[in-house]
Design an enzyme around this catalytic site. Structure first.
Site, short mmCIF file in Angstrom:
data_model
loop_
_atom_site.label_atom_id
_atom_site.label_comp_id
_atom_site.label_asym_id
_atom_site.label_seq_id
_atom_site.Cartn_x
_atom_site.Cartn_y
_atom_site.Cartn_z
N TRP A 17 19.99 67.41 -75.05
CA TRP A 17 19.03 66.32 -74.89
C TRP A 17 19.57 65.13 -75.67
CZ3 TRP A 17 14.33 65.94 -72.27
CH2 TRP A 17 13.99 67.09 -71.55
N HIS A 51 17.93 78.67 -72.03
CA HIS A 51 17.06 79.00 -73.16
C HIS A 51 15.62 79.20 -72.71
CE1 HIS A 51 16.27 74.72 -72.67
NE2 HIS A 51 15.13 74.91 -73.32
N ASP A 53 11.57 78.37 -73.81
CA ASP A 53 10.67 77.56 -74.64
C ASP A 53 9.57 78.48 -75.15
OD1 ASP A 53 12.00 75.24 -73.93
OD2 ASP A 53 10.36 74.43 -72.71
N HIS A 57 6.88 74.94 -78.97
CA HIS A 57 7.73 73.78 -78.67
C HIS A 57 6.89 72.56 -78.29
CE1 HIS A 57 11.06 71.45 -77.20
NE2 HIS A 57 10.76 71.62 -75.92
N HIS A 158 4.81 71.84 -68.52
CA HIS A 158 4.83 72.78 -69.66
C HIS A 158 3.42 73.24 -70.00
CE1 HIS A 158 8.90 71.12 -70.44
NE2 HIS A 158 9.11 72.19 -71.17
N GLU A 170 14.65 77.82 -69.06
CA GLU A 170 15.25 76.57 -68.60
C GLU A 170 16.78 76.62 -68.70
OE1 GLU A 170 11.69 73.46 -69.88
OE2 GLU A 170 13.11 74.08 -71.42
#
Ligand SMILES: N[C@@H](CC(=O)c1ccccc1NC=O)C(=O)O
Ligand SMILES: [Zn+2]
Ligand SMILES: [Zn+2]
Length: 211
Positions: A17, A51, A53, A57, A158, A170
């Site tokens: 990111w 990964h 979440d 998060h 989310h 993700e």
């Protein structure tokens, strides 16, 4: 046998990111010094590559990684191709038989260059979560860094997935995977306090009725 790796490699320069911690691995205690072994050390964001979440998060009161039930991340899964769509909502999955499916992996094809963080991805509309929950889905996986638009601060997908008890995976790599029925293993690490965790995600084809 025949396990297909659907994890993104973790190496220096792995896309993150914007502004997030770069991936770094080093041998911090080489064999020449320790006398017996090379010992490595790792620095990375938990949202780099493939990964999961944890709800924490995006929700201060949400569960952390070690609170998540591991059976969510092991078991039968469907890979569905939704490439070419700007977003995916309930209407896009209309007519697709998800009876008995608990894990759904969407191949959006919207991260074309794996060497660079994408600029525009296929995201999930917030009417998808209740639709999937009604069908019995407990895990959704995507081949992009987020289930929401990259610039979203509200993170409606989310939050709606979490409200519907659907877990989020993700950053899958699905370009080389045919749509169909598989067994999935994508276990998070036992990180007690964490908001996310890298996973090694693999698929094995399940026998199809007409094969
Ligand atoms: N919410 C995103 C992640 C995210 O937004 C993010 C991840 C790492 C570093 C910064 C992020 N967002 C900053 O606005 C996701 O998990 O899909
Ligand atoms: Zn994430
Ligand atoms: Zn996310």
């Amino acid at each position: 046998m025949n396990w297909i790796d659907i994890s993104r490699p973790l190496a220096p320069g792995a896309p993150t990111w914007p502004g997030d911690t770069p991936f770094h691995y080093e041998v911090s205690w080489p064999k020449s010094e320790s006398g017996s072994v090379n010992v490595g050390k790792l620095t990375m964001s938990l949202h780099t590559g493939t990964h999961v979440d944890a709800p924490y998060h995006f929700d201060d009161d949400g569960n952390k990684i070690l609170d998540l039930p591991i059976e969510i991340y092991i078991g039968p899964a469907i890979v569905l191709d939704v490439s070419g769509k700007q977003s995916v909502g309930a209407a896009d999955l209309d007519g697709i038989d998800l009876t008995g499916v608990e894990r759904l992996l969407l191949r959006t094809g919207s991260w074309p260059d794996p060497g660079r963080f994408p600029s525009d991805i296929c995201y999930l509309r917030s009417d998808l979560a209740p639709f999937l929950a009604e069908q019995g889905i407990r895990l959704i996986g995507v081949d992009v860094p987020s289930v929401d638009p990259l610039d979203s601060k509200e993170l409606p997908a989310h939050h709606s997935l979490h409200a519907c008890h659907i877990h989020i995976l993700e950053g899958l790599l699905l370009d080389h995977v045919e749509p169909g029925q598989y067994e999935l293993i994508a276990l998070p690490l036992p990180l007690v306090q964490a908001d996310g965790s890298p996973v090694r995600a693999v698929l094995r084809r399940l026998a199809q009725g007409n094969e």
